[in-house]
Structures are given as structure tokens and as C-alpha cells.
Write a protein that holds these residues in place. Structure first.
Motif, PDB file in Angstrom:
ATOM      1  N   ALA A   1     -14.849 -11.187 -28.153  1.00 34.81           N
ATOM      2  CA  ALA A   1     -13.598 -11.379 -28.470  1.00 34.81           C
ATOM      3  C   ALA A   1     -12.896 -12.791 -27.812  1.00 34.81           C
ATOM      4  CB  ALA A   1     -12.747 -10.423 -27.655  1.00 34.81           C
ATOM      5  N   ALA A   2     -12.173 -13.443 -28.804  1.00 34.06           N
ATOM      6  CA  ALA A   2     -11.764 -14.724 -28.252  1.00 34.06           C
ATOM      7  C   ALA A   2     -10.844 -14.791 -27.455  1.00 34.06           C
ATOM      8  CB  ALA A   2     -10.926 -15.394 -29.787  1.00 34.06           C
ATOM      9  N   THR A   3      -9.907 -13.553 -27.158  1.00 32.61           N
ATOM     10  CA  THR A   3      -9.020 -13.421 -26.323  1.00 32.61           C
ATOM     11  C   THR A   3      -8.830 -11.736 -25.790  1.00 32.61           C
ATOM     12  OG1 THR A   3      -7.816 -15.139 -26.912  1.00 32.61           O
ATOM     13  CG2 THR A   3      -6.493 -13.764 -25.431  1.00 32.61           C
ATOM     14  N   ALA A   4      -8.875 -11.533 -24.575  1.00 33.24           N
ATOM     15  CA  ALA A   4      -8.508 -10.188 -24.027  1.00 33.24           C
ATOM     16  C   ALA A   4      -7.487 -10.239 -23.031  1.00 33.24           C
ATOM     17  CB  ALA A   4      -9.725  -9.815 -23.136  1.00 33.24           C
ATOM     18  N   THR A   5      -6.361  -9.668 -23.620  1.00 35.30           N
ATOM     19  CA  THR A   5      -5.004  -9.607 -22.550  1.00 35.30           C
ATOM     20  C   THR A   5      -4.905  -7.973 -21.897  1.00 35.30           C
ATOM     21  OG1 THR A   5      -4.104 -11.197 -24.138  1.00 35.30           O
ATOM     22  CG2 THR A   5      -2.578  -9.990 -22.737  1.00 35.30           C
ATOM     23  N   ALA A   6      -4.910  -7.948 -20.959  1.00 37.50           N
ATOM     24  CA  ALA A   6      -4.982  -7.024 -19.998  1.00 37.50           C
ATOM     25  C   ALA A   6      -3.261  -6.727 -19.403  1.00 37.50           C
ATOM     26  CB  ALA A   6      -6.102  -6.595 -18.949  1.00 37.50           C
ATOM     27  N   THR A   7      -2.903  -5.453 -19.561  1.00 36.93           N
ATOM     28  CA  THR A   7      -1.703  -5.280 -18.817  1.00 36.93           C
ATOM     29  C   THR A   7      -1.863  -3.933 -18.090  1.00 36.93           C
ATOM     30  OG1 THR A   7      -1.028  -3.865 -20.748  1.00 36.93           O
ATOM     31  CG2 THR A   7      -0.220  -6.353 -20.650  1.00 36.93           C
ATOM     32  N   ALA A   8      -1.119  -3.864 -16.756  1.00 36.58           N
ATOM     33  CA  ALA A   8      -1.240  -2.566 -16.108  1.00 36.58           C
ATOM     34  C   ALA A   8      -0.010  -2.603 -15.345  1.00 36.58           C
ATOM     35  CB  ALA A   8      -2.509  -2.708 -15.214  1.00 36.58           C
ATOM     36  N   VAL A   9       0.208  -1.580 -14.471  1.00 34.07           N
ATOM     37  CA  VAL A   9       1.330  -1.264 -13.539  1.00 34.07           C
ATOM     38  C   VAL A   9       0.671  -1.016 -12.097  1.00 34.07           C
ATOM     39  CG1 VAL A   9       3.329   0.087 -12.863  1.00 34.07           C
ATOM     40  CG2 VAL A   9       2.776  -0.508 -15.341  1.00 34.07           C
ATOM     41  N   VAL A  10       1.362  -1.823 -11.244  1.00 34.22           N
ATOM     42  CA  VAL A  10       0.768  -1.730  -9.867  1.00 34.22           C
ATOM     43  C   VAL A  10       1.633  -0.710  -9.106  1.00 34.22           C
ATOM     44  CG1 VAL A  10      -0.076  -2.812  -7.797  1.00 34.22           C
ATOM     45  CG2 VAL A  10      -0.539  -3.861 -10.106  1.00 34.22           C
ATOM     46  N   PRO A  11       1.528   0.218  -8.613  1.00 36.99           N
ATOM     47  CA  PRO A  11       2.627   1.047  -8.110  1.00 36.99           C
ATOM     48  C   PRO A  11       3.255   0.478  -6.646  1.00 36.99           C
ATOM     49  CG  PRO A  11       0.898   2.678  -8.762  1.00 36.99           C
ATOM     50  CD  PRO A  11       0.699   1.320  -8.921  1.00 36.99           C
ATOM     51  N   TYR A  12       4.514   0.623  -6.382  1.00 37.56           N
ATOM     52  CA  TYR A  12       5.054   0.467  -5.109  1.00 37.56           C
ATOM     53  C   TYR A  12       4.419   0.594  -4.105  1.00 37.56           C
ATOM     54  CZ  TYR A  12       8.307  -2.372  -8.064  1.00 37.56           C
ATOM     55  OH  TYR A  12       9.071  -3.445  -8.944  1.00 37.56           O
ATOM     56  N   ASP A  13       3.832   2.088  -4.039  1.00 40.78           N
ATOM     57  CA  ASP A  13       3.329   2.389  -2.681  1.00 40.78           C
ATOM     58  C   ASP A  13       2.020   1.554  -2.562  1.00 40.78           C
ATOM     59  OD1 ASP A  13       2.070   3.515  -5.199  1.00 40.78           O
ATOM     60  OD2 ASP A  13       1.668   5.623  -4.251  1.00 40.78           O
ATOM     61  N   VAL A  14       1.394   1.312  -3.728  1.00 39.63           N
ATOM     62  CA  VAL A  14       0.074   0.373  -3.589  1.00 39.63           C
ATOM     63  C   VAL A  14       0.529  -0.719  -2.894  1.00 39.63           C
ATOM     64  CG1 VAL A  14      -1.671  -0.565  -4.712  1.00 39.63           C
ATOM     65  CG2 VAL A  14      -1.110   1.691  -5.434  1.00 39.63           C
ATOM     66  N   VAL A  15       1.646  -1.498  -3.204  1.00 40.60           N
ATOM     67  CA  VAL A  15       1.839  -2.748  -2.900  1.00 40.60           C
ATOM     68  C   VAL A  15       2.328  -2.740  -1.314  1.00 40.60           C
ATOM     69  CG1 VAL A  15       3.789  -4.533  -2.901  1.00 40.60           C
ATOM     70  CG2 VAL A  15       2.531  -3.558  -5.208  1.00 40.60           C
ATOM     71  N   GLN A  16       2.970  -1.535  -0.883  1.00 45.17           N
ATOM     72  CA  GLN A  16       3.371  -1.443   0.349  1.00 45.17           C
ATOM     73  C   GLN A  16       2.285  -1.256   1.263  1.00 45.17           C
ATOM     74  OE1 GLN A  16       6.229   1.598   0.675  1.00 45.17           O
ATOM     75  NE2 GLN A  16       6.175   1.594   2.947  1.00 45.17           N
ATOM     76  N   GLY A  17       0.987  -0.903   0.836  1.00 38.00           N
ATOM     77  CA  GLY A  17      -0.136  -0.495   1.520  1.00 38.00           C
ATOM     78  C   GLY A  17      -0.608  -2.057   2.105  1.00 38.00           C
ATOM     79  N   TYR A  18      -0.220  -2.914   1.408  1.00 40.95           N
ATOM     80  CA  TYR A  18      -0.667  -4.440   2.109  1.00 40.95           C
ATOM     81  C   TYR A  18       0.537  -5.324   2.818  1.00 40.95           C
ATOM     82  CZ  TYR A  18      -4.828  -3.538  -1.023  1.00 40.95           C
ATOM     83  OH  TYR A  18      -5.747  -2.908  -1.681  1.00 40.95           O
ATOM     84  N   ALA A  19       1.588  -4.509   2.912  1.00 41.35           N
ATOM     85  CA  ALA A  19       2.782  -5.061   3.477  1.00 41.35           C
ATOM     86  C   ALA A  19       2.606  -4.962   5.024  1.00 41.35           C
ATOM     87  CB  ALA A  19       4.136  -4.528   3.052  1.00 41.35           C
ATOM     88  N   PRO A  20       3.141  -5.928   5.594  1.00 43.17           N
ATOM     89  CA  PRO A  20       3.011  -6.143   7.147  1.00 43.17           C
ATOM     90  C   PRO A  20       3.768  -4.689   7.785  1.00 43.17           C
ATOM     91  CG  PRO A  20       3.730  -8.277   6.146  1.00 43.17           C
ATOM     92  CD  PRO A  20       3.901  -7.122   5.265  1.00 43.17           C
ATOM     93  N   ALA A  21       3.449  -4.732   9.014  1.00 42.24           N
ATOM     94  CA  ALA A  21       4.428  -3.429   9.971  1.00 42.24           C
ATOM     95  C   ALA A  21       5.669  -3.720   9.933  1.00 42.24           C
ATOM     96  CB  ALA A  21       3.690  -3.317  11.193  1.00 42.24           C
ATOM     97  N   GLY A  22       6.436  -2.865   9.752  1.00 37.47           N
ATOM     98  CA  GLY A  22       8.072  -2.825   9.725  1.00 37.47           C
ATOM     99  C   GLY A  22       8.495  -2.678   8.340  1.00 37.47           C
ATOM    100  N   VAL A  23       7.696  -2.847   7.350  1.00 37.36           N
ATOM    101  CA  VAL A  23       8.089  -2.658   5.741  1.00 37.36           C
ATOM    102  C   VAL A  23       8.256  -1.025   5.509  1.00 37.36           C
ATOM    103  CG1 VAL A  23       7.810  -2.919   3.196  1.00 37.36           C
ATOM    104  CG2 VAL A  23       7.569  -5.087   5.227  1.00 37.36           C
ATOM    105  N   GLU A  24       9.171  -0.460   5.347  1.00 33.11           N
ATOM    106  CA  GLU A  24       9.287   0.941   5.018  1.00 33.11           C
ATOM    107  C   GLU A  24       9.395   1.226   3.723  1.00 33.11           C
ATOM    108  OE1 GLU A  24      12.582   2.060   7.262  1.00 33.11           O
ATOM    109  OE2 GLU A  24      11.894   1.703   9.368  1.00 33.11           O
ATOM    110  N   SER A  25       9.949   0.372   2.632  1.00 28.40           N
ATOM    111  CA  SER A  25       9.794   0.758   1.255  1.00 28.40           C
ATOM    112  C   SER A  25       9.796  -0.648   0.781  1.00 28.40           C
ATOM    113  CB  SER A  25      10.943   1.603   0.868  1.00 28.40           C
ATOM    114  OG  SER A  25      12.194   0.870   1.246  1.00 28.40           O
TER     115      SER A  25
END
Length: 231
Positions: free
Chosen positions: A106-130
Motif C-alpha cells: 500500500a502506498a499509504t496506510a492511514t489508521a485512526t483510533a480512540v484512546v479512552p480517557y481512562d487509559v490516558v489517566q492511567g499515565y497521569a501523575p498522582a493527584g489527577v482524578e479525572s
């Protein structure tokens, strides 16, 4: 004349049926290949665009192929609604006949996806509640330390793709009325973090991030994708 017309109609129907059978076989083989290479729990939905399929197969070129994977996990990160769009795809006719995808490029592959906010929060520093997205933008709420005191606040952040992944950076802060002022400089030092999503399947590197109500919408792009190089 009537018999000739009936013959023409029958032949046309046979060609259409044969075309659909051929495209279904090719779609199933591509889906099987993707599922095997990425150890997916189910075969993704594959749609080869353009009609008729057989003329594209004879030419060995396909305008677009869409692969809908759905939920996907990789590099300890889970995403939803993963969709990979291949454009300007080439494959020898012999490979199509034998249901082989090893030489598909394939000349080009374009991928799209949604990263849920609970996944994002899993990498946040302590103190971030939401972490959520609202009319004022993407925001992280929680309690943060200021001069030895714990202060509740809302921190507005931006997201951007980097070599390490999706970087989340504070850009402004709103503390409760009458509370102490929070230093944005200090918050940037303590609250800037990275979600280590660097690429999506087929080697597509994340190039764009857009916050949405359901999570971070990631777009990733790869060029000259060869299926025999997977994963």
C-alpha cells in the motif's frame, strides 16, 4: 432476440456473482492475515473499494482497502474504533488468485483510533482524578500540592504527538475562588506526562491528536506498507 437478451443478462449476473465471490475471498484472506499477525481475538472487517473487483485484480492495483479492527491493544495501551485505510494498493494477479497477501503493498496506510480517557489517566501523575473534554477544552481535575498544601483545581491541557508518544501539557489552571494561586510553571513540571502510544498497526506513526467527548482521537500514517513485513 429474446434468447440473446436472456443470455446477456445471465452472463452479466454470472460476472457480478463471480466478482463478488472473488472480492469476498480476497477480503477474508486479508482479514485472516491481519488477525494472525496481531493476534486479534476476531477477524477484522475488510472492504475492498471499487467495482468491479476483477478488473482491479487484472490490473494489479486497488484504489482503497478499508480494515475495521475495532478494539485493539498494543504496547500496553488499549484503543477503540481502530480503522485502517489503505490507498493505492498493488498486488500481482497471481497472488490474488491464490489468496496470498505477502506481496500486497500500500502506498499509504492511514489508521485512526480512540484512546479512552481512562487509559490516558492511567499515565497521569498522582493527584489527577479525572480527564475529560468539555466546551472549554481538554481538562484534568484533581488535587495538587502548593506550598505544602493540597489544593483542588482544574488544569487545562493540550495534547500533541511526539517521538515518545502523546504528550499532555498544562496550558492554564483554574483554582477555587479565594484559594491560593497555582503556578503554571510548576504545574508544567509536575503534570506534563506522556501516553506511550507512538504507532498503530501496519507501522503507522501517530501524526495528529484531537480531543473528543469519548477520548483522544489519534491519526497515524505509514507509507509503502508491505504485508510481508508485518507486524
Amino acid at each position: 432476440m429474446r434468447a440473446l437478451l436472456i443470455l446477456i443478462v445471465v452472463l452479466a449476473i454470472a460476472l457480478v456473482v463471480g466478482d463478488r465471490v472473488a472480492v469476498a475471498a480476497a477480503q477474508n484472506e486479508i482479514g485472516r492475515k491481519i488477525a494472525a499477525e496481531y493476534e486479534l481475538p476476531h477477524r477484522p472487517s475488510v472492504a475492498i473499494g471499487g467495482f468491479p473487483f476483477l478488473t482491479q485484480a487484472v490490473a494489479g492495483t486497488y484504489r482503497d482497502i478499508d480494515i475495521r479492527i475495532g478494539d485493539w491493544s498494543g504496547h500496553d495501551i488499549s484503543v477503540h474504533d481502530l480503522d485502517v485505510a489503505l490507498s493505492d494498493v498493488s498486488a500481482p494477479l497471481s497472488d490474488v488468485i491464490d489468496n496470498r497477501t505477502s506481496n500486497l503493498v500500500a502506498a499509504t496506510a492511514t489508521a485512526t483510533a480512540v484512546v479512552p480517557y481512562d487509559v490516558v489517566q492511567g499515565y497521569a501523575p498522582a493527584g489527577v482524578e479525572s480527564i475529560s473534554h468539555g466546551p472549554e477544552g481538554l481538562q484534568a481535575t484533581g488535587t495538587f500540592s502548593v506550598a505544602g498544601l493540597t489544593v483542588p483545581a482544574t488544569v487545562f491541557v493540550t495534547v500533541a504527538p511526539t517521538e515518545a508518544g502523546i504528550e499532555v501539557t498544562p496550558v492554564s489552571v483554574r483554582a477555587p475562588a479565594g484559594g491560593p494561586t497555582l503556578s503554571l510553571t510548576l504545574l508544567r513540571q509536575s503534570l506534563t506526562f506522556v501516553v506511550p502510544l507512538q504507532q498503530l498497526p501496519l507501522g503507522a506513526r501517530v501524526t495528529e491528536i484531537q480531543p473528543g467527548d469519548d477520548g483522544l482521537h489519534a491519526t497515524a500514517v505509514a507509507h509503502d506498507v508491505r504485508f510481508d513485513d508485518l507486524p
